[in-house]
Design a protein around this motif. Structure first.
Motif, PDB file in Angstrom:
ATOM      1  N   ALA A  14       2.087   9.093  -6.264  1.00 19.16           N
ATOM      2  CA  ALA A  14       2.600  10.462  -6.101  1.00 19.16           C
ATOM      3  C   ALA A  14       3.649  10.763  -7.169  1.00 19.16           C
ATOM      4  N   TRP A  15       4.519   9.790  -7.450  1.00 18.83           N
ATOM      5  CA  TRP A  15       5.535   9.953  -8.503  1.00 18.83           C
ATOM      6  C   TRP A  15       4.857  10.140  -9.860  1.00 18.83           C
ATOM      7  N   SER A  16       3.856   9.325 -10.145  1.00 21.53           N
ATOM      8  CA  SER A  16       3.128   9.430 -11.418  1.00 21.53           C
ATOM      9  C   SER A  16       2.459  10.793 -11.557  1.00 21.53           C
ATOM     10  N   ASP A  17       1.913  11.305 -10.465  1.00 26.08           N
ATOM     11  CA  ASP A  17       1.277  12.630 -10.490  1.00 26.08           C
ATOM     12  C   ASP A  17       2.291  13.717 -10.845  1.00 26.08           C
ATOM     13  N   GLU A  18       3.487  13.634 -10.271  1.00 25.12           N
ATOM     14  CA  GLU A  18       4.522  14.630 -10.574  1.00 25.12           C
ATOM     15  C   GLU A  18       4.984  14.517 -12.025  1.00 25.12           C
ATOM     16  N   ARG A  19       5.115  13.293 -12.516  1.00 23.01           N
ATOM     17  CA  ARG A  19       5.506  13.113 -13.927  1.00 23.01           C
ATOM     18  C   ARG A  19       4.429  13.673 -14.844  1.00 23.01           C
ATOM     19  N   SER A  75       0.829  -1.202   0.000  1.00 22.66           N
ATOM     20  CA  SER A  75       0.000   0.000   0.000  1.00 22.66           C
ATOM     21  C   SER A  75       0.869   1.259   0.000  1.00 22.66           C
ATOM     22  N   ALA A  76       1.925   1.260   0.806  1.00 22.79           N
ATOM     23  CA  ALA A  76       2.838   2.406   0.862  1.00 22.79           C
ATOM     24  C   ALA A  76       3.550   2.586  -0.473  1.00 22.79           C
ATOM     25  N   ARG A  77       3.954   1.472  -1.075  1.00 24.62           N
ATOM     26  CA  ARG A  77       4.637   1.554  -2.374  1.00 24.62           C
ATOM     27  C   ARG A  77       3.676   2.084  -3.447  1.00 24.62           C
ATOM     28  N   ASN A  78       2.420   1.623  -3.418  1.00 25.61           N
ATOM     29  CA  ASN A  78       1.430   2.105  -4.382  1.00 25.61           C
ATOM     30  C   ASN A  78       1.180   3.602  -4.218  1.00 25.61           C
ATOM     31  N   ASP A  98       5.964  25.683 -20.360  1.00 21.68           N
ATOM     32  CA  ASP A  98       6.510  26.213 -19.103  1.00 21.68           C
ATOM     33  C   ASP A  98       7.669  25.326 -18.640  1.00 21.68           C
ATOM     34  N   VAL A  99       8.873  25.615 -19.156  1.00 22.46           N
ATOM     35  CA  VAL A  99      10.031  24.754 -18.879  1.00 22.46           C
ATOM     36  C   VAL A  99      10.449  24.807 -17.414  1.00 22.46           C
ATOM     37  N   ALA A 100      10.304  25.955 -16.770  1.00 25.59           N
ATOM     38  CA  ALA A 100      10.678  26.051 -15.354  1.00 25.59           C
ATOM     39  C   ALA A 100       9.780  25.162 -14.503  1.00 25.59           C
ATOM     40  N   GLU A 101       8.488  25.189 -14.790  1.00 20.24           N
ATOM     41  CA  GLU A 101       7.545  24.358 -14.037  1.00 20.24           C
ATOM     42  C   GLU A 101       7.749  22.880 -14.360  1.00 20.24           C
ATOM     43  N   GLU A 102       8.053  22.572 -15.607  1.00 21.88           N
ATOM     44  CA  GLU A 102       8.353  21.182 -15.981  1.00 21.88           C
ATOM     45  C   GLU A 102       9.521  20.673 -15.142  1.00 21.88           C
ATOM     46  N   TRP A 103      10.590  21.463 -15.068  1.00 26.42           N
ATOM     47  CA  TRP A 103      11.785  21.041 -14.331  1.00 26.42           C
ATOM     48  C   TRP A 103      11.483  20.886 -12.841  1.00 26.42           C
ATOM     49  N   ARG A 104      10.677  21.809 -12.287  1.00 25.17           N
ATOM     50  CA  ARG A 104      10.317  21.725 -10.868  1.00 25.17           C
ATOM     51  C   ARG A 104       9.601  20.410 -10.570  1.00 25.17           C
ATOM     52  N   HIS A 105       8.697  20.004 -11.454  1.00 25.73           N
ATOM     53  CA  HIS A 105       7.980  18.741 -11.242  1.00 25.73           C
ATOM     54  C   HIS A 105       8.895  17.538 -11.461  1.00 25.73           C
ATOM     55  N   LEU A 106       9.845  17.640 -12.372  1.00 24.57           N
ATOM     56  CA  LEU A 106      10.809  16.543 -12.547  1.00 24.57           C
ATOM     57  C   LEU A 106      11.688  16.400 -11.305  1.00 24.57           C
ATOM     58  N   GLU A 107      12.075  17.513 -10.703  1.00 29.52           N
ATOM     59  CA  GLU A 107      12.854  17.446  -9.461  1.00 29.52           C
ATOM     60  C   GLU A 107      12.040  16.785  -8.349  1.00 29.52           C
ATOM     61  N   ARG A 108      10.778  17.126  -8.236  1.00 25.78           N
ATOM     62  CA  ARG A 108       9.910  16.520  -7.227  1.00 25.78           C
ATOM     63  C   ARG A 108       9.706  15.035  -7.523  1.00 25.78           C
ATOM     64  N   ALA A 109       9.552  14.697  -8.802  1.00 29.56           N
ATOM     65  CA  ALA A 109       9.436  13.286  -9.181  1.00 29.56           C
ATOM     66  C   ALA A 109      10.713  12.545  -8.810  1.00 29.56           C
ATOM     67  N   HIS A 110      11.854  13.200  -8.973  1.00 21.35           N
ATOM     68  CA  HIS A 110      13.128  12.568  -8.618  1.00 21.35           C
ATOM     69  C   HIS A 110      13.188  12.237  -7.133  1.00 21.35           C
ATOM     70  N   ILE A 111      12.794  13.181  -6.305  1.00 13.40           N
ATOM     71  CA  ILE A 111      12.802  12.948  -4.853  1.00 13.40           C
ATOM     72  C   ILE A 111      11.955  11.714  -4.522  1.00 13.40           C
ATOM     73  N   LEU A 112      10.785  11.626  -5.138  1.00 18.91           N
ATOM     74  CA  LEU A 112       9.877  10.506  -4.870  1.00 18.91           C
ATOM     75  C   LEU A 112      10.387   9.195  -5.456  1.00 18.91           C
ATOM     76  N   SER A 113      11.119   9.261  -6.551  1.00 17.45           N
ATOM     77  CA  SER A 113      11.527   8.046  -7.265  1.00 17.45           C
ATOM     78  C   SER A 113      12.707   7.320  -6.645  1.00 17.45           C
ATOM     79  N   GLN A 114      13.484   7.985  -5.828  1.00 14.78           N
ATOM     80  CA  GLN A 114      14.741   7.391  -5.363  1.00 14.78           C
ATOM     81  C   GLN A 114      14.621   5.996  -4.749  1.00 14.78           C
ATOM     82  N   PRO A 115      13.587   5.676  -3.979  1.00 20.98           N
ATOM     83  CA  PRO A 115      13.499   4.319  -3.429  1.00 20.98           C
ATOM     84  C   PRO A 115      13.110   3.248  -4.455  1.00 20.98           C
ATOM     85  N   MET A 116      12.732   3.645  -5.668  1.00 19.73           N
ATOM     86  CA  MET A 116      12.239   2.699  -6.683  1.00 19.73           C
ATOM     87  C   MET A 116      13.155   2.766  -7.907  1.00 19.73           C
ATOM     88  N   ALA A 117      13.957   1.739  -8.120  1.00 17.72           N
ATOM     89  CA  ALA A 117      14.978   1.774  -9.175  1.00 17.72           C
ATOM     90  C   ALA A 117      14.418   2.119 -10.553  1.00 17.72           C
TER      91      ALA A 117
END
Length: 144
Positions: free
Chosen positions: A27-32, A19-22, A43-62
């Motif tokens: 959350a990662w999918s929402d940011e992507r 459940s936690a992984r889902n 909006d390239v600045a906003e795109e990059w901001r969301h990619l950075e947030r997606a990165h933070i969320l993605s780190q535990p999932m290879a």
């Protein structure tokens, strides 16, 4: 002979972990998706901001971690940013193994503008998805 504890959790533990992984994956999918939407609006600045947030969320999932760096590389290629392109290629090499071995800098935004090894504060709204307790600040009545 009494049975000793094994490393496997109970079915309830497995269910909670799934459940936690889902929730983290959602959350990662929402940011992507938000990054793609921002790209569609130009909006390239906003795109990059969301990619950075997606990165933070993605780190535990290879898989998600590697896919996020691929998206960051694609963004850097579109923007013709040589430093970011090189930084993303290098990060692609270490993203999967870093996630598998749980050796990644928590909170790191994943861009070439920061060290690939530097932990960073996790935004408050992403903490729950990562299973990190909310920070207590003096304004919240915490601290001394």
């Amino acid at each position: 002979m009494a049975r000793t504890s094994m490393t496997r959790g109970t079915p309830a533990d497995s269910s909670a972990a799934a459940s936690a992984r889902n929730a983290l994956l959602a959350a990662w999918s929402d940011e992507r998706a938000a990054a793609r939407s921002a790209r569609g609006r130009g909006d390239v600045a906003e795109e990059w901001r969301h990619l950075e947030r997606a990165h933070i969320l993605s780190q535990p999932m290879a898989g998600a971690h590697v896919r996020t760096h691929l998206a960051m590389l694609t963004c850097a290629l579109r923007r013709r940013q040589p430093r970011e392109i090189v930084g993303q290629v290098l990060r692609l090499v270490v993203a999967g193994p870093g996630s598998w071995t749980e050796r990644y800098p928590v909170g790191n935004t994943g861009g070439a503008d920061v060290s690939a090894f530097r932990p960073m504060p996790v935004p408050d709204d992403l903490r729950a998805a990562l299973g990190i307790e909310a920070r207590v600040t003096e304004a919240d009545g915490g601290g001394s």
